[in-house]
Design an enzyme around this catalytic site. Structure first.
Site, PDB file in Angstrom:
ATOM      1  N   PRO A   1       0.697  -1.348   0.003  1.00 47.55           N
ATOM      2  CA  PRO A   1      -0.438   0.006   0.019  1.00 47.55           C
ATOM      3  C   PRO A   1       0.710   1.421   0.234  1.00 47.55           C
ATOM      4  O   PRO A   1       1.693   1.181   0.464  1.00 47.55           O
ATOM      5  CB  PRO A   1      -0.374   0.186   1.080  1.00 47.55           C
ATOM      6  CG  PRO A   1      -0.606  -1.027   1.958  1.00 47.55           C
ATOM      7  CD  PRO A   1       0.893  -2.374   0.953  1.00 47.55           C
ATOM      8  N   GLU A   2       0.396   1.940  -1.031  1.00 47.19           N
ATOM      9  CA  GLU A   2       1.300   3.166  -0.751  1.00 47.19           C
ATOM     10  C   GLU A   2       0.041   4.667  -0.527  1.00 47.19           C
ATOM     11  O   GLU A   2      -0.588   4.301   0.244  1.00 47.19           O
ATOM     12  CB  GLU A   2       1.762   3.715  -2.408  1.00 47.19           C
ATOM     13  CG  GLU A   2       2.581   2.535  -3.384  1.00 47.19           C
ATOM     14  CD  GLU A   2       3.994   3.019  -2.602  1.00 47.19           C
ATOM     15  OE1 GLU A   2       4.080   4.083  -1.857  1.00 47.19           O
ATOM     16  OE2 GLU A   2       5.012   2.020  -2.977  1.00 47.19           O
TER      17      GLU A   2
END
Ligand SMILES: [Zn+2]
Length: 271
Positions: A2-3
C-alpha cells in the site's frame, strides 16, 4: 505494497464508521508484527475515537490519552466490519467498538505495525524525521530545487527519501519522472528549478488522481472479503519495461536503483 494514496483512501473508508465511537475491547491475536504490539493499546478501552489522521503512510487514531498508530506494512489491510465476522487467517488485531463493529487488521507478511504514542512522542522516531506531505502547501514551488542543491544522488532516490518528501513510493516516482521528462538517473542537484517545479506539480497530480480513483473502493472497507484499498492503476511506465512508450513508441528500458525497478523512456526523459 500500500502506498500513500491507498492509505489515504483507507483513512477515508474507515473514518465515518469509527469516529466518536467508543472502544469496548482490544484483541491482540498475534503481537509479533514489525514491532511487538504494546500492552498500552488497551488503555483506549472505554474511550471514543476523536479523529483519524494520516502522516506519510501511518494512520493515527486519536484518543484523549494518546494516539494509536497503524501501519499496513507490505501486505496489511484494515476494515471495519460486524463484530461477529469470523476470524480469518492473519487477522492479528481487533479494535472492538460498543456499536457492534470491529476494526480488524489482517497482515499476512506481518511487516505492519500497531503502536501507542503519548503526545505524538515516538521512541522509534517514525514521525519526527519525516519531510513534508506531498499534498501540503509546504511541498510546493521552489522546495525541491532548494532541497536538492548540491545533491549528487539520483533524482529518483532523492524523491523516494522520506526526509525530502513523504509518500512518493517506487511506482509514483517512476510515473512522475516520466511525466516530467526527467531521467531517474539524473543527479538531483543538476535538475533546474523550472523542471523541479513541474515535477512537484506532477507528483501532486499523480497522487491526487490515485486517491480520487481509489474513492470507488470505499465500500470495500466495510466488507469482509476483497482487498480494500488496493486499486488498479493506469500506469505509463511502471511494470511496462520492454513495451513501447505511449508517447513516442521507443522501447522502455529498465534499470535497478537502490534495489528497486526504474523504468523509463530513453527518448522522452532527459538528464
Ligand atoms: Zn517516449
Amino acid at each position: 505494497m500500500p502506498e500513500l494514496p491507498e492509505v489515504e483512501v483507507c483513512r477515508l473508508g474507515i473514518s465515518p464508521h469509527i469516529i466518536a465511537q467508543k472502544v469496548s475491547e482490544v484483541i491482540i491475536r498475534n503481537s509479533r508484527l514489525r514491532w511487538p504490539i504494546p500492552d498500552e493499546v488497551s488503555s483506549v478501552i472505554g474511550l471514543p475515537v476523536l479523529g483519524v489522521d494520516r502522516r506519510a503512510k501511518y494512520l493515527l487514531l486519536r484518543f484523549s490519552n494518546g494516539t494509536l498508530l497503524l501501519h499496513l506494512g507490505m501486505s496489511g489491510t484494515i476494515r471495519v466490519i460486524e463484530k461477529d465476522t469470523p476470524i480469518a487467517k492473519h487477522d492479528h488485531f481487533d479494535l472492538v467498538f460498543q456499536h457492534g463493529k470491529v476494526l480488524r487488521l489482517n497482515d499476512p507478511r506481518r511487516f505492519g505495525a500497531v503502536l501507542w504514542l503519548v503526545n505524538d512522542q515516538d521512541e522509534l522516531g517514525l514521525l519526527s524525521k519525516l519531510g513534508p506531505e506531498p499534498l501540503s502547501d509546504e511541498f510546493s514551488k521552489g522546495y525541491l530545487f532548494k532541497k536538492a542543491k548540491n545533491r549528487k544522488v539520483p533524482i529518483k532516490t532523492f524523491l523516494m527519501n522520506n526526509h525530502v518528501v513523504v509518500g512518493v513510493g517506487n511506482i509514483y516516482a517512476n510515473e512522475a519522472l516520466f511525466k516530467a521528462g526527467i531521467l531517474p538517473t539524473a543527479k538531483a542537484g543538476d535538475v533546474d528549478e523550472r523542471r523541479m517545479d513541474s515535477l512537484t506539480n506532477i507528483i501532486k497530480k499523480v497522487l491526487s488522481a490515485a486517491i480520487e480513483q481509489g474513492g470507488t473502493t470505499l465500500k470495500d472497507f466495510t466488507q469482509a472479503d476483497g482487498r480494500p484499498g488496493y486499486f488498479a492503476q493506469s500506469l505509463m511506465v511502471y511494470g511496462r519495461a520492454g513495451q513501447s512508450c505511449i508517447t513516442c513508441q521507443t522501447r522502455l528500458q529498465e534499470i535497478r536503483q537502490s534495489n528497486r525497478s526504474s523504468v523509463f523512456c530513453p527518448n522522452c526523459q532527459q538528464e
